[in-house]
Scaffold this motif. Structure first.
Motif, short mmCIF file in Angstrom:
data_model
loop_
_atom_site.label_atom_id
_atom_site.label_comp_id
_atom_site.label_asym_id
_atom_site.label_seq_id
_atom_site.Cartn_x
_atom_site.Cartn_y
_atom_site.Cartn_z
N LYS A 159 0.77 -1.26 -0.17
CA LYS A 159 0.08 0.23 -0.08
C LYS A 159 0.83 1.20 -0.25
O LYS A 159 0.49 2.04 -0.81
CB LYS A 159 -0.94 -0.09 1.36
CG LYS A 159 -1.96 -0.91 1.20
CD LYS A 159 -2.85 -0.76 2.54
CE LYS A 159 -2.33 -0.52 3.92
NZ LYS A 159 -1.45 -1.79 4.18
N THR A 171 -2.06 6.99 6.92
CA THR A 171 -2.75 7.15 7.99
C THR A 171 -2.41 5.96 9.07
O THR A 171 -2.38 6.16 10.55
CB THR A 171 -4.67 6.71 7.90
OG1 THR A 171 -4.45 5.52 7.33
CG2 THR A 171 -4.98 7.74 7.12
N ALA A 186 0.86 5.82 10.04
CA ALA A 186 1.82 6.64 10.52
C ALA A 186 1.27 7.27 11.79
O ALA A 186 1.73 7.58 12.75
CB ALA A 186 2.45 7.66 9.73
N ARG A 193 0.56 4.90 14.21
CA ARG A 193 2.04 4.47 14.87
C ARG A 193 2.57 5.71 15.89
O ARG A 193 3.36 5.27 16.74
CB ARG A 193 2.96 4.31 13.58
CG ARG A 193 2.87 3.12 13.02
CD ARG A 193 3.90 3.03 11.77
NE ARG A 193 3.63 1.72 10.92
CZ ARG A 193 4.28 0.45 11.06
NH1 ARG A 193 5.25 0.90 11.87
NH2 ARG A 193 4.20 -0.42 10.23
N GLY A 234 4.65 -1.18 15.00
CA GLY A 234 3.50 -1.63 14.10
C GLY A 234 2.65 -2.55 14.68
O GLY A 234 1.29 -2.18 14.71
N ALA A 243 0.72 -0.50 17.36
CA ALA A 243 -0.37 0.56 16.61
C ALA A 243 -1.56 -0.34 16.32
O ALA A 243 -2.79 0.04 16.39
CB ALA A 243 0.34 1.29 15.22
N SER A 244 -1.21 -1.39 16.01
CA SER A 244 -2.43 -2.59 15.57
C SER A 244 -3.35 -2.64 16.88
O SER A 244 -4.60 -2.72 16.75
CB SER A 244 -1.97 -3.86 15.01
OG SER A 244 -2.64 -4.74 14.91
N ARG A 254 -6.62 1.49 6.72
CA ARG A 254 -7.27 0.09 6.77
C ARG A 254 -8.72 0.42 6.65
O ARG A 254 -9.59 -0.47 6.22
CB ARG A 254 -7.16 -0.56 8.33
CG ARG A 254 -5.67 -1.03 8.68
CD ARG A 254 -5.05 -1.95 7.67
NE ARG A 254 -3.92 -2.53 8.19
CZ ARG A 254 -2.73 -2.02 7.93
NH1 ARG A 254 -2.76 -0.71 7.42
NH2 ARG A 254 -1.51 -2.32 8.32
N ASP A 255 -9.35 1.63 7.11
CA ASP A 255 -10.65 2.15 6.95
C ASP A 255 -10.85 3.22 6.17
O ASP A 255 -11.58 3.99 6.46
CB ASP A 255 -11.05 2.25 8.25
CG ASP A 255 -10.28 3.42 9.08
OD1 ASP A 255 -9.39 3.62 8.77
OD2 ASP A 255 -10.96 3.81 10.03
N MET A 256 -10.05 3.59 5.38
CA MET A 256 -10.05 4.73 4.23
C MET A 256 -11.47 4.81 3.68
O MET A 256 -12.30 5.81 3.57
CB MET A 256 -8.87 4.77 3.27
CG MET A 256 -7.76 4.95 4.21
SD MET A 256 -7.50 6.40 5.02
CE MET A 256 -7.74 5.82 6.73
N ASP A 305 -6.41 -6.73 12.89
CA ASP A 305 -7.00 -5.70 12.07
C ASP A 305 -8.08 -5.86 11.50
O ASP A 305 -9.15 -5.00 11.35
CB ASP A 305 -5.67 -5.28 11.13
CG ASP A 305 -4.57 -4.33 11.69
OD1 ASP A 305 -4.64 -4.21 12.72
OD2 ASP A 305 -3.64 -4.25 10.89
O1 DC Z 1 -0.09 0.77 7.65
P1 DC Z 1 0.58 0.47 8.92
O2 DC Z 1 1.38 -0.91 8.81
O3 DC Z 1 1.56 1.36 9.24
O4 DC Z 1 -0.28 0.72 10.31
C1 DC Z 1 0.03 0.03 11.66
C2 DC Z 1 -1.25 -0.29 12.35
O5 DC Z 1 -2.30 0.93 12.48
C3 DC Z 1 -1.97 -1.30 11.60
O6 DC Z 1 -1.73 -2.89 11.56
C4 DC Z 1 -3.40 -0.96 12.18
C5 DC Z 1 -3.53 0.36 12.29
N1 DC Z 1 -4.05 1.24 11.33
C6 DC Z 1 -5.56 1.32 11.40
O7 DC Z 1 -6.26 0.77 12.12
N2 DC Z 1 -6.17 2.05 10.62
C7 DC Z 1 -5.53 2.64 9.47
N3 DC Z 1 -6.31 3.47 8.86
C8 DC Z 1 -4.10 2.48 9.56
C9 DC Z 1 -3.53 1.72 10.32
#
Ligand code: DC
Length: 222
Positions: free
Chosen positions: A17, A35, A37, A40, A96, A99-100, A130-132, A184
């Motif tokens: 992505k 997003t 970031a 994170r 990572g 953040a998850s 993930r939820d854009m 996720d």
């Molecule tokens: O894309 P990434 O690996 O940098 O994201 C890190 C974590 O952040 C991912 O495992 C879940 C969360 N995340 C999320 O829940 N919603 C998003 N829009 C982006 C990331």
């Protein structure tokens, strides 16, 4: 492409992505919004402050006390937490996974929603996460869902870490990726999944250039 559109790209970790979104944004002169970031950045702060990661009250305070800011520096979006540029510090596996973990909490997601929407208010944006398409930009002009076989995603992450000079362990990458996929996609709030109008692209056998071309073909068709 005269209109400044909102293009969303969702998908699991390691599907390509970030590379694709960045390359696409550059090619069509759009802003690239990463997003992950933002989550994170909050994970970085959570680890630094030593809070218990599933303590909802501690997370609530952390989110309301933290100032997460996005700044466009020479065309590149940089993330700051309480004035600190966290760009280089948030790219670890530990962050990572953290953040998850914390992104499963509604309070954390809510704290970042407005910032994400404000960034897309004038369109001209490629938003990755993930939820854009499902939550942040439900009215996006184009929604893409980028996926790849898990073995390919593990291989890509392994190569990425090797190229950074690290000595990654395949088994722990596999374990972390499976756990991130599960976290996720199985969480109750904003789980990772394609929307009914997402265009699904399997990136397993495609190069970044091929994926970007595929996307550009789709968005030029209208
Ligand atoms: O894309 P990434 O690996 O940098 O994201 C890190 C974590 O952040 C991912 O495992 C879940 C969360 N995340 C999320 O829940 N919603 C998003 N829009 C982006 C990331």
């Amino acid at each position: 492409m005269s209109k400044k559109m909102i293009i969303t790209i969702d998908g699991p970790a390691g599907a390509g992505k970030s590379t694709v979104s960045k390359a696409l944004a550059k090619k069509i002169g759009y802003i690239y919004l990463d997003t992950g970031a933002l989550y994170r950045a909050l994970a970085y702060k959570a680890l630094k402050s030593g809070i218990v990661l599933d303590d909802i009250y501690a997370l609530d305070s952390l989110c309301s006390e933290s100032r997460v800011v996005l700044k466009n520096v020479d065309g590149q979006m940089k993330v700051y937490v309480d004035g600190e540029d966290v760009g280089n510090k948030i790219r670890t596996e530990e962050i990572g996974l953290t953040a998850s973990k914390i992104s499963a909490f509604a309070v954390v997601r809510k704290s970042l929603l407005q910032l994400q929407r404000e960034t897309g208010v004038n369109g001209g944006i490629v938003a990755e996460g993930r939820d854009m398409g499902s939550v942040v930009f439900p009215d996006a002009d184009y929604k893409f869902y980028l996926n790849a076989d898990i073995e390919e995603r593990i291989k890509r992450r392994h190569n990425e870490l090797l190229s950074k000079g690290e000595t990654p362990d395949l088994r722990s990458i596999r374990k972390d990726m499976i756990s991130r996929d599960k976290q996720d996609s199985e969480r109750e709030v904003a789980p990772l999944k394609p929307t009914s109008c997402s265009i699904i692209i399997d990136s397993t056998k495609l190069s970044v250039r091929e994926i970007v071309e595929k996307i550009i073909r789709q968005i030029s068709e209208k």
